[in-house]
Scaffold this motif. Structure first.
Motif, PDB file in Angstrom:
ATOM      1  N   GLY A 319       0.820  -1.211   0.000  1.00  0.00           N
ATOM      2  CA  GLY A 319       0.000   0.000   0.000  1.00  0.00           C
ATOM      3  C   GLY A 319       0.854   1.261   0.000  1.00  0.00           C
ATOM      4  O   GLY A 319       0.558   2.219  -0.700  1.00  0.00           O
ATOM      5  N   ARG A 323       0.873   4.166  -2.780  1.00  0.00           N
ATOM      6  CA  ARG A 323       0.612   5.577  -2.476  1.00  0.00           C
ATOM      7  C   ARG A 323       1.785   6.485  -2.843  1.00  0.00           C
ATOM      8  O   ARG A 323       1.655   7.704  -2.802  1.00  0.00           O
ATOM      9  CB  ARG A 323       0.233   5.743  -1.003  1.00  0.00           C
ATOM     10  CG  ARG A 323      -1.245   5.451  -0.759  1.00  0.00           C
ATOM     11  CD  ARG A 323      -1.711   5.927   0.600  1.00  0.00           C
ATOM     12  NE  ARG A 323      -0.903   5.358   1.674  1.00  0.00           N
ATOM     13  CZ  ARG A 323      -1.078   4.129   2.169  1.00  0.00           C
ATOM     14  NH1 ARG A 323      -2.024   3.348   1.697  1.00  0.00           N
ATOM     15  NH2 ARG A 323      -0.306   3.680   3.131  1.00  0.00           N
ATOM     16  N   PRO A 327       0.720   9.499  -6.663  1.00  0.00           N
ATOM     17  CA  PRO A 327       0.791  10.966  -6.733  1.00  0.00           C
ATOM     18  C   PRO A 327       1.562  11.446  -7.964  1.00  0.00           C
ATOM     19  O   PRO A 327       1.427  12.597  -8.356  1.00  0.00           O
ATOM     20  CB  PRO A 327       1.565  11.361  -5.464  1.00  0.00           C
ATOM     21  CG  PRO A 327       1.523  10.192  -4.590  1.00  0.00           C
ATOM     22  CD  PRO A 327       1.386   8.992  -5.456  1.00  0.00           C
ATOM     23  N   ILE A 329       1.142  10.410 -10.921  1.00  0.00           N
ATOM     24  CA  ILE A 329       0.348  10.228 -12.143  1.00  0.00           C
ATOM     25  C   ILE A 329      -0.987  10.937 -11.976  1.00  0.00           C
ATOM     26  O   ILE A 329      -1.549  10.960 -10.885  1.00  0.00           O
ATOM     27  CB  ILE A 329       0.125   8.722 -12.406  1.00  0.00           C
ATOM     28  CG1 ILE A 329       1.482   8.007 -12.443  1.00  0.00           C
ATOM     29  CG2 ILE A 329      -0.615   8.494 -13.707  1.00  0.00           C
ATOM     30  CD1 ILE A 329       1.367   6.522 -12.554  1.00  0.00           C
ATOM     31  N   ALA A 331      -4.638  11.392 -11.660  1.00  0.00           N
ATOM     32  CA  ALA A 331      -5.602  10.396 -11.183  1.00  0.00           C
ATOM     33  C   ALA A 331      -6.620   9.997 -12.250  1.00  0.00           C
ATOM     34  O   ALA A 331      -7.277   8.974 -12.132  1.00  0.00           O
ATOM     35  CB  ALA A 331      -6.321  10.906  -9.930  1.00  0.00           C
ATOM     36  N   TYR A 334      -5.051   6.620 -14.011  1.00  0.00           N
ATOM     37  CA  TYR A 334      -4.760   5.316 -13.411  1.00  0.00           C
ATOM     38  C   TYR A 334      -5.963   4.816 -12.640  1.00  0.00           C
ATOM     39  O   TYR A 334      -6.867   5.585 -12.311  1.00  0.00           O
ATOM     40  CB  TYR A 334      -3.535   5.384 -12.483  1.00  0.00           C
ATOM     41  CG  TYR A 334      -3.754   6.171 -11.209  1.00  0.00           C
ATOM     42  CD1 TYR A 334      -4.448   5.617 -10.125  1.00  0.00           C
ATOM     43  CD2 TYR A 334      -3.275   7.470 -11.079  1.00  0.00           C
ATOM     44  CE1 TYR A 334      -4.672   6.345  -8.968  1.00  0.00           C
ATOM     45  CE2 TYR A 334      -3.490   8.196  -9.918  1.00  0.00           C
ATOM     46  CZ  TYR A 334      -4.193   7.627  -8.872  1.00  0.00           C
ATOM     47  OH  TYR A 334      -4.427   8.355  -7.733  1.00  0.00           O
ATOM     48  N   ARG A 335      -5.966   3.537 -12.366  1.00  0.00           N
ATOM     49  CA  ARG A 335      -6.922   2.944 -11.436  1.00  0.00           C
ATOM     50  C   ARG A 335      -6.171   1.974 -10.545  1.00  0.00           C
ATOM     51  O   ARG A 335      -5.307   1.235 -11.032  1.00  0.00           O
ATOM     52  CB  ARG A 335      -8.008   2.145 -12.163  1.00  0.00           C
ATOM     53  CG  ARG A 335      -9.075   2.997 -12.797  1.00  0.00           C
ATOM     54  CD  ARG A 335     -10.309   2.151 -13.125  1.00  0.00           C
ATOM     55  NE  ARG A 335     -11.030   1.809 -11.894  1.00  0.00           N
ATOM     56  CZ  ARG A 335     -12.159   1.103 -11.864  1.00  0.00           C
ATOM     57  NH1 ARG A 335     -12.672   0.646 -12.965  1.00  0.00           N
ATOM     58  NH2 ARG A 335     -12.753   0.838 -10.710  1.00  0.00           N
ATOM     59  N   VAL A 336      -6.493   2.004  -9.264  1.00  0.00           N
ATOM     60  CA  VAL A 336      -5.938   1.015  -8.342  1.00  0.00           C
ATOM     61  C   VAL A 336      -7.055   0.028  -8.057  1.00  0.00           C
ATOM     62  O   VAL A 336      -8.138   0.432  -7.631  1.00  0.00           O
ATOM     63  CB  VAL A 336      -5.509   1.656  -7.011  1.00  0.00           C
ATOM     64  CG1 VAL A 336      -4.800   0.625  -6.148  1.00  0.00           C
ATOM     65  CG2 VAL A 336      -4.615   2.853  -7.258  1.00  0.00           C
ATOM     66  N   ASP A 369      -3.670  -4.509  -7.136  1.00  0.00           N
ATOM     67  CA  ASP A 369      -3.257  -4.743  -5.759  1.00  0.00           C
ATOM     68  C   ASP A 369      -3.654  -6.177  -5.408  1.00  0.00           C
ATOM     69  O   ASP A 369      -4.771  -6.442  -5.014  1.00  0.00           O
ATOM     70  CB  ASP A 369      -3.966  -3.727  -4.856  1.00  0.00           C
ATOM     71  CG  ASP A 369      -3.553  -3.883  -3.412  1.00  0.00           C
ATOM     72  OD1 ASP A 369      -2.576  -4.594  -3.131  1.00  0.00           O
ATOM     73  OD2 ASP A 369      -4.238  -3.280  -2.549  1.00  0.00           O
TER      74      ASP A 369
ATOM     75  N   MET B  58      -8.313  16.349  -7.135  1.00  0.00           N
ATOM     76  CA  MET B  58      -8.525  14.898  -7.211  1.00  0.00           C
ATOM     77  C   MET B  58      -7.243  14.149  -6.850  1.00  0.00           C
ATOM     78  O   MET B  58      -7.267  13.183  -6.079  1.00  0.00           O
ATOM     79  CB  MET B  58      -8.965  14.511  -8.614  1.00  0.00           C
ATOM     80  CG  MET B  58      -9.038  13.002  -8.807  1.00  0.00           C
ATOM     81  SD  MET B  58      -9.548  12.559 -10.463  1.00  0.00           S
ATOM     82  CE  MET B  58      -8.267  13.358 -11.404  1.00  0.00           C
ATOM     83  N   ASN B  59      -6.139  14.611  -7.390  1.00  0.00           N
ATOM     84  CA  ASN B  59      -4.875  13.940  -7.083  1.00  0.00           C
ATOM     85  C   ASN B  59      -4.573  13.988  -5.592  1.00  0.00           C
ATOM     86  O   ASN B  59      -4.111  13.011  -5.001  1.00  0.00           O
ATOM     87  CB  ASN B  59      -3.737  14.563  -7.889  1.00  0.00           C
ATOM     88  CG  ASN B  59      -3.815  14.178  -9.363  1.00  0.00           C
ATOM     89  OD1 ASN B  59      -4.256  13.078  -9.694  1.00  0.00           O
ATOM     90  ND2 ASN B  59      -3.427  15.083 -10.250  1.00  0.00           N
ATOM     91  N   GLU B  63      -4.016  11.151  -2.633  1.00  0.00           N
ATOM     92  CA  GLU B  63      -2.885  11.035  -1.718  1.00  0.00           C
ATOM     93  C   GLU B  63      -3.366  10.913  -0.286  1.00  0.00           C
ATOM     94  O   GLU B  63      -2.806  10.179   0.515  1.00  0.00           O
ATOM     95  CB  GLU B  63      -2.004  12.287  -1.819  1.00  0.00           C
ATOM     96  CG  GLU B  63      -0.996  12.229  -2.930  1.00  0.00           C
ATOM     97  CD  GLU B  63      -0.123  13.467  -2.899  1.00  0.00           C
ATOM     98  OE1 GLU B  63       0.547  13.714  -1.881  1.00  0.00           O
ATOM     99  OE2 GLU B  63      -0.122  14.204  -3.914  1.00  0.00           O
ATOM    100  N   PRO B  67      -5.931   5.086  -2.094  1.00  0.00           N
ATOM    101  CA  PRO B  67      -6.370   5.074  -3.501  1.00  0.00           C
ATOM    102  C   PRO B  67      -6.918   3.720  -3.945  1.00  0.00           C
ATOM    103  O   PRO B  67      -7.536   3.625  -4.989  1.00  0.00           O
ATOM    104  CB  PRO B  67      -5.084   5.428  -4.278  1.00  0.00           C
ATOM    105  CG  PRO B  67      -3.959   5.088  -3.372  1.00  0.00           C
ATOM    106  CD  PRO B  67      -4.476   5.268  -1.968  1.00  0.00           C
ATOM    107  N   ARG B  68      -6.695   2.687  -3.130  1.00  0.00           N
ATOM    108  CA  ARG B  68      -7.230   1.384  -3.526  1.00  0.00           C
ATOM    109  C   ARG B  68      -8.742   1.335  -3.425  1.00  0.00           C
ATOM    110  O   ARG B  68      -9.378   0.457  -3.986  1.00  0.00           O
ATOM    111  CB  ARG B  68      -6.635   0.290  -2.639  1.00  0.00           C
ATOM    112  CG  ARG B  68      -5.186   0.045  -2.963  1.00  0.00           C
ATOM    113  CD  ARG B  68      -4.609  -0.975  -2.031  1.00  0.00           C
ATOM    114  NE  ARG B  68      -4.542  -0.445  -0.675  1.00  0.00           N
ATOM    115  CZ  ARG B  68      -3.985  -1.085   0.344  1.00  0.00           C
ATOM    116  NH1 ARG B  68      -3.472  -2.286   0.157  1.00  0.00           N
ATOM    117  NH2 ARG B  68      -3.942  -0.546   1.542  1.00  0.00           N
ATOM    118  N   ASN B  72     -11.510   6.912  -9.696  1.00  0.00           N
ATOM    119  CA  ASN B  72     -11.455   8.230 -10.329  1.00  0.00           C
ATOM    120  C   ASN B  72     -12.023   8.153 -11.732  1.00  0.00           C
ATOM    121  O   ASN B  72     -11.711   7.222 -12.476  1.00  0.00           O
ATOM    122  CB  ASN B  72     -10.012   8.700 -10.413  1.00  0.00           C
ATOM    123  CG  ASN B  72      -9.374   8.742  -9.046  1.00  0.00           C
ATOM    124  OD1 ASN B  72      -9.815   9.467  -8.162  1.00  0.00           O
ATOM    125  ND2 ASN B  72      -8.349   7.930  -8.850  1.00  0.00           N
TER     126      ASN B  72
END
Lengths: 501, 501
Positions: A319, A323, A327, A329, A331, A334-336, A369, B58-59, B63, B67-68, B72
């Motif tokens: 995690g 994290r 930051p 990229i 948001a 990307y997707r987590v 993840d 958003m970013n 943070e 983010p998991r 977004n």
């Protein structure tokens, strides 16, 4: 091989009517049984020459069976969402769950390779590679318990020409003849030769081709219907009740995954003494994040997708690394996606299905993840997957990643390693931090007891799935600061290697 | 209204650093609590002027939180799959399940109406209609338990111009200024006026707008973060444990849905004596299937989608009707989707979500075998939905269908009616036919005992959801042959009315 389907086989009206009623009833019963048991899915492919009656056959199957539990698929030009993913994405997203039947009519995974070859767009060699991919795809589905039935409806050249003429003569049916049909007819011999190669290369024992003479509609329909019925009934008769997810074997019965747990594994090569001081860390993190930002902006502009796979011990700091990556990229790009136990719907699909669904669009990045490697880690160690299942998963995963790589996706696979003492220290620390307590459960301690089994599984995983197109990176995780900078650098290097300088 | 966000509010570096740490920790805790309880979802909209810091915000939220468990979303040009469905489809498909937070940055459901109005593509009147649709959409999500937070990041014209100039001066940030930004800047006053209208019209009590002065990044960030925290905490504090699906009330306690069950309902107007002889049936069925075939081919060519909703009593013959519709249509162009109890994943979404997912592509037809009307039929009668839920569903369903109709989709809603004696006869007949036995369960008999409650629910449903754009058709179902021909005719007439002659 097609001579065997040019014998002018016919079925009289009388015989047809005698046979069709019991056939329909039996098909309905088999379909219902399949639906109730939900132990497998059936995939029916209807391919063959133009005007050989592919869509008529599909329509008839929909009349004979209960259309509420059939899924019909035919593919035209790929949509832009499909074009942004590997070729097989559009097929994976349509696969039926267990208990249902999917019918793929006309265009399927065979269409592009065959047509591209007929029109000289790909070489013999490329055709072979595509056919290998198809064979792997079907073998995976069969191994997952799918019944696959592939029909090739055949007409010889004269019969096809005649069929097209007849359709054209009648104003009611003229619309069914397209310019493409005529264009294809001119290439009949090419088409026949390529199809023969494709059929030979993909007619495995588990997913054989059924060559059907298509001239007489009654013969064609009965043959297809009866073949499907026989396959369903055979499978239902041999069917084992769907294996309940076996509970983790009791500790005493733990299989000796490795004979000697003291033998070194790949993990013993990881230098866990590496360390990064706080002030250096700040500087380096900032710099590598800056680099990642620039690289990913370029990847976004160039439409290069990225898949980052995060695996590692509990409390290894996955995690924390995520994290530090996000930051850097935007948001929006990307997707987590955290993966836990599969849902009810996901369990009715091949285990790779839920990962296929989440592949990033062009230019986007997905952080997995935990990932498809669950199959050869937790599912293997806890006994959720049988040995046959997890052992074949290595190859399946390599094929999956090969498709991603061939599509141009950057794949970054990180195993975050810590040692057993460090893990214990972190568990205890988490228990003392209010907003981290939820992260520690009894399960974490249970998993910890099986450390050696997991270590052996990780060793095999790295050994068998570290490929040149998708290598594993072992992160030295005892020092969190070092681990984060190391992970970010690997992500950057992987992107840089893929992007034009 | 925007004057309130032009006050030069600032937060000093010192105050910011003091406040940010506890804020982050509290946000993480709230997010974790949301994740554990899974009782609601949060939707955070970040809108506002260009260069107001939307993506930075958003970013930053990514943070600050984990983010998991954030999703977004930012929308560019719609993909072709999106263009083939109503405008809101792309938003429905991205809604987060309960327990998660979805962040919509920049472009959202507000973008198209606002920009189209600013650039004179739609009239004031059209803007109002779009805003009504948005209000309904948000109200539905709130009623379903969503927390919706809408931020409008504001800069006045001078500040926006200044921001663009600063970005342009620095070679590092120049890329962030696009031609579109400058084009929009020229329309600043228009944009402000339209935005003000949009905000006023959609700032309801449950989904209010938060106007945020965006000049000072520290002020902006803290304000957004604290507002989100407060909303989550308030909701968590007032949160009722997710209502367990209440078991069907015992027979004795059946609420008197109608005071007098003998009062006529809309169903008593259906003439169940209608009958069609076998030989006539054959002829008529063939003719109406031929008509449907021609009509649907035209619909396919014209890209007109169709949604057929099949509802009716158990054993009313829905399946038989479906099996008479499908042979008339190319199986590549329709899907039959049976709906039963929602899955685990579906239960974490708004009840309409699973139907939105299945909307047909351009030219395709979807047969919904049971549908969104389950909300006001079985869920109402069996108590799976509370009175507040099913009563507001009528309006929600009308809005949903209005969007389909406005997109050009043909909607055909059929209620297949039979009487109680006929139902019993059919149950008994099914029990004697081997491949139909599975269709009869104890549940069917239980449902039968609540006939009057269901009749009252059907009556309300027809009364409240029969609209000019999506009227209900009651099928006279006691005679199966008559019912099938009647149903097919209605489908044909509905298609014919929509297609150019």
């Amino acid at each position: 091989m097609f001579e065997a389907a040019e014998l002018d086989r016919k079925v009289s009206k009388k015989v047809y009517h005698e046979e069709v009623l019991p056939l329909r009833e039996a098909l309905l019963c088999a379909q219902q049984e399949l639906r109730t048991r939900r132990s497998f899915r059936a995939i029916v492919l209807i391919a063959g020459v133009d005007k050989g009656g592919k869509s008529e056959t599909m329509n008839l199957l929909n009349e004979w069976m209960d259309p509420r539990h059939l899924e019909n698929h035919a593919f035209g030009e790929p949509t832009d969402e499909e074009r942004e993913r590997p070729y097989f994405w559009r097929f994976w997203r349509t696969l039926p769950p267990t208990g249902r039947i999917g019918i793929y009519c006309g265009s399927s995974w065979y269409s592009r390779p065959i047509l591209d070859h007929v029109y000289g767009k790909i070489s013999d060699h490329d055709l072979e590679s595509e056919l290998v991919r198809i064979r792997n795809f079907e073998a995976e589905l069969v191994a997952d318990g799918s019944v696959i039935l592939k029909f090739w409806l055949h007409l010889n050249k004269a019969a096809q020409r005649e069929r097209i003429r007849t359709l054209e003569r009648d104003p009611e049916t003229r619309w069914r003849v397209t310019a493409k049909d005529k264009k294809h007819l001119k290439r009949y011999d090419h088409f026949r030769a390529t199809a023969e190669r494709a059929l030979r290369a993909t007619g495995s024992g588990d997913a054989p081709w059924h060559l059907v003479e298509a001239k007489d509609p009654r013969y064609r329909s009965l043959t297809c219907g009866q073949t499907i019925l026989a396959a369903l009934e055979r499978r239902l008769a041999n069917d084992q009740p769907a294996p309940a997810p076996s509970p983790p074997p009791a500790m005493a019965a733990t299989p000796a995954v490795r004979d000697d747990p003291d033998l070194p594994t790949i993990l013993s090569t990881v230098d866990l003494s590496k360390h990064l001081a706080k002030n250096r860390y700040r500087r380096r993190l900032e710099s590598v994040q800056g680099r990642l930002n620039i690289l990913h902006r370029q990847a976004y502009r160039d439409g290069v997708s990225t898949a980052i796979v995060m695996e590692g011990w509990d409390a290894a700091g996955k995690g924390g690394i995520i994290r530090r990556i996000t930051p850097a990229i935007d948001a929006r790009h990307y997707r987590v996606i955290p993966f836990g136990a599969p849902t009810e719907e996901e369990r009715r699909h091949h285990y790779l299905w839920r990962f296929w669904r989440q592949l990033p669009r062009a230019g986007h990045l997905t952080l997995f993840d935990r990932s498809w490697y669950g199959r050869v880690l937790v599912e293997r160690v806890e006994g959720f997957a049988g040995e046959a299942e997890w052992s074949r998963a290595y190859g399946e995963i390599n094929d999956f990643e090969e498709q991603l790589a061939a599509h141009g996706t950057v794949i970054v696979k990180l195993w975050v390693h810590i040692d057993k003492d460090e893990q214990l220290a972190r568990f205890q620390q988490r228990e003392q931090t209010p907003y981290k307590q939820y992260k520690i459960t009894a399960e974490d301690y249970r998993n910890r007891e099986r450390w050696d089994d997991y270590a052996a599984a990780v060793n095999d995983m790295v050994e068998r799935t570290s490929t040149d197109y998708a290598p594993w990176h072992l992160i030295e995780g005892n020092d969190k600061r070092h681990a984060r900078v190391q992970a970010l650098r690997i992500v950057c290097d992987s992107l840089a290697a893929r992007l034009p300088k």
